[in-house]
Design a protein around this motif. Structure first.
Motif, PDB file in Angstrom:
ATOM      1  N   THR A  60      13.791  17.301  25.912  1.00  0.00           N
ATOM      2  CA  THR A  60      12.338  17.300  25.874  1.00  0.00           C
ATOM      3  C   THR A  60      11.821  17.953  27.142  1.00  0.00           C
ATOM      4  N   ASN A  61      10.946  18.931  26.975  1.00  0.00           N
ATOM      5  CA  ASN A  61      10.319  19.581  28.110  1.00  0.00           C
ATOM      6  C   ASN A  61       8.822  19.395  27.967  1.00  0.00           C
ATOM      7  N   THR A  62       8.249  18.531  28.793  1.00  0.00           N
ATOM      8  CA  THR A  62       6.803  18.314  28.775  1.00  0.00           C
ATOM      9  C   THR A  62       6.161  18.865  30.035  1.00  0.00           C
ATOM     10  N   GLY A  63       6.882  19.720  30.719  1.00  0.00           N
ATOM     11  CA  GLY A  63       6.363  20.310  31.946  1.00  0.00           C
ATOM     12  C   GLY A  63       5.236  21.278  31.677  1.00  0.00           C
ATOM     13  N   ILE A  64       4.657  21.794  32.742  1.00  0.00           N
ATOM     14  CA  ILE A  64       3.508  22.680  32.602  1.00  0.00           C
ATOM     15  C   ILE A  64       3.906  24.146  32.652  1.00  0.00           C
ATOM     16  N   THR A  66       4.997  27.795  31.559  1.00  0.00           N
ATOM     17  CA  THR A  66       4.670  28.538  30.342  1.00  0.00           C
ATOM     18  C   THR A  66       5.726  29.573  29.983  1.00  0.00           C
ATOM     19  N   VAL A  70      14.299  26.454  27.749  1.00  0.00           N
ATOM     20  CA  VAL A  70      14.480  25.007  27.814  1.00  0.00           C
ATOM     21  C   VAL A  70      15.951  24.666  27.675  1.00  0.00           C
TER      22      VAL A  70
END
Length: 181
Positions: A60-64, A66, A70
């Motif tokens: 899961t990548n919920t970073g900011i 862009t 991943v």
């Protein structure tokens, strides 16, 4: 932990347990293999689970950020075998692999991109569909494409380009099918 004589003659295993004598993580000293839920890991990373909630392995990548990658599988020295295998022999309802892309802005490159130098008697994508069940309506390839926008778009259900260069005699087919009954 380096162990006896700097770790040169005796290998030490390392285990993490859940307090009930259940193995959570295990590092095999002789091979360096790591097992999660497995006290005898057969690979560099071996994940074993009996969970039934569908959350056995998640990235899961919920970073900011862009841009970037991943997850990546790189196997540049493998010459024979399968790089990624998904086996789901008990699956009767659902989908073995689902890819979900953006829903509003669209993908401006390719959502799925496959590049390879294909050898003789090989294929870029191979589907071996079995339609032998009773009363089956099935599809080898099923494409359901929609354009519900008010924009003046150019849409292709299937688009192919076949370029041939060089001096050798060639047989070229955009779409080739054999149907027998």
């Amino acid at each position: 932990y380096n162990g006896y004589q700097g770790g040169t003659t005796v290998f030490r295993d390392f285990g993490v347990y859940n307090g009930k004598n259940g193995n959570v993580m295990f590092v095999q000293g002789s091979t360096g293999n790591v097992g999660i839920g497995d006290a005898t890991p057969d690979a560099l990373l071996d994940l074993d689970s009996t969970d039934t909630d569908g959350g056995d392995f998640l990235i899961t990548n919920t970073g900011i950020g862009t841009t970037g990658t991943v997850a990546s599988i790189v196997s540049n020295s493998t010459t024979t075998g399968d790089i990624l295998t998904i086996s789901s022999t008990a699956l009767t309802t659902g989908t073995a692999l689902t890819l979900t892309g953006p829903s509003s802005t669209g993908v401006t490159d390719h959502f799925v991109k496959v590049t390879a130098d294909i050898g003789s008697a090989s294929s870029l994508i191979f589907a071996d569909s079995d339609f032998s069940g009773a009363g089956v309506t099935a599809y080898g390839i099923y494409n359901d494409a929609d354009d519900a926008t008010s924009s003046a778009n150019t849409d292709y259900g299937y688009y192919g380009a076949l370029d041939a260069t060089g001096n050798a005699a060639k047989n070229l087919y955009g779409i080739y099918q054999t149907v027998t009954s």
